[in-house]
Design a protein around this motif. Structure first.
Motif: not given
Length: 358
Positions: A103-108, A199-212
């Motif tokens: 139920p939560k984002p699982y980032v591989a 970034d993912l530790a402090v930002l929402p997932l979409p924002d962290a992805l958008a940076r990289h």
């Protein structure tokens, strides 16, 4: 993180929880203990409001995970009764199904080598990141086995016959291919993964992805789709090989040469598995089928022989039994799909619906 001697490490950083597969000398190969511990951690984090996403990565420089601990499977199949391997697969396949519905984002982080069981703990996730170093494969036919961990579900959904090509040959693909096949969602430079996690530790997932996230390399099979789709659409593995040999593209002939080194039984069972997986509705139904096939493989000579040749003795000269495709009968293949009675995995409920209990 826990002690570095542990086979899998767990920790949290800001919004995220971290799973680190920690057997770098074995290229982070999965064993039963690791599967159990990951499942326990997922249960704890699922109910922890402070955890907004879970990240899985591999220790060391070589990759996420090279697969399951097949040396242990070899010893169990050769010297034991197969119950240890069957128990491992039961929990591993249940974990694969859980990851797909977590139920939560699982980032591989699919950086470096990601094969077999490594695909199972990554490609069912909701956010799958590849890099220029990614080398992804389901190489089971080379050890007398069949793609499992939901691999026939994933490859069965790839465009055209690309999934069948990858399943039968065990060929490696890179980042662009993985995105084209539906095995990954995003590409970013390997060197950026550390900053992405920060970034993912402090930002929402979409924002962290958008940076990289960056554009992926071109998908190689996209330029080969004509011969792949034509040749692998054949009705039997023998016909696939004939079409590949007759095709003018050198890559098709290379694929045929590769197939002729694989276990004939594993090729025919993989071919049937993928065709059947395409007709099944859910990942759970496919995993139930894969469990039947995997358990059946424990009683065949090719699994022990294939692992011996590739991993134990490393002579790379397996002696398959039967030795040719023509000797593998329809009855031989059908036996792999026989019901297991009270030993079924049972992930799909009545009528094939996912069993979400537990």
């Amino acid at each position: 993180m826990t002690a570095t001697g542990e086979p899998v490490l767990f920790g949290t950083s800001g919004r995220t929880a971290r799973i680190t597969l920690n057997r770098p000398r074995a290229l982070n190969a999965l064993n039963h203990e690791m599967v159990r511990r990951i499942d326990e951690a997922l249960t704890a984090w699922e109910n922890d409001p402070a955890v907004e996403a879970v990240v899985v990565s591999g220790a060391g420089e070589r990759g996420l995970c090279a697969g399951g601990d097949i040396r242990a499977v070899h010893d169990d199949a050769r010297d034991g009764d197969g119950t240890a391997s069957a128990a491992f697969w039961r929990d591993e396949y249940r974990l694969n199904a859980r990851l797909a519905r977590y139920p939560k984002p699982y980032v591989a982080l699919m950086d470096g080598i990601v094969m077999g069981g490594g695909v199972g703990v990554s490609a069912h996730g909701s956010v799958r990141i590849v890099t220029e170093r990614s080398r992804i494969a389901m190489p089971e036919t080379g050890i007398g086995f069949v793609p499992d961990v939901g691999g026939t579900h994933l490859l069965g959904r790839a465009p055209g016959e690309v999934g069948m090509h990858l399943a039968l040959t065990g060929s490696e693909i890179g980042a662009g291919d993985a995105l084209m096949c539906g095995l990954a969602d995003h590409c970013m430079p390997s060197a950026a993964l550390g900053a992405f996690l920060d970034d993912l530790a402090v930002l929402p997932l979409p924002d962290a992805l958008a940076r990289h996230v960056r554009p992926a390399p071109e998908a190689a099979p996209a330029t080969q789709r004509e011969w792949i789709d034509t040749c692998y659409a054949a009705g039997t593995v023998e016909d696939v090989v004939d079409r590949l040999l007759d095709h003018g593209d050198p890559a098709a002939k290379e694929a045929a040469a590769t197939l002729l080194t694989r276990s004939p039984t594993a090729l025919k069972v993989t071919f049937a598995s993928l065709r059947r997986a395409r007709r099944l509705g859910s990942l759970e139904e496919v995993l139930d089928q894969e469990y039947r096939v995997s358990c059946a493989a424990l009683g065949t000579p090719d699994l022990v022989e294939g692992i011996r040749a590739q991993v134990v003795d490393k002579d790379r000269r397996p002696r398959w039994s039967p030795q040719t495709l023509g000797e593998v009968t329809g009855a031989d293949v059908d036996r792999f799909f026989a019901p297991l009675g009270d030993r079924e995995l049972g992930l799909a409920g009545p009528g094939g619906a996912p069993d979400t209990a537990g």
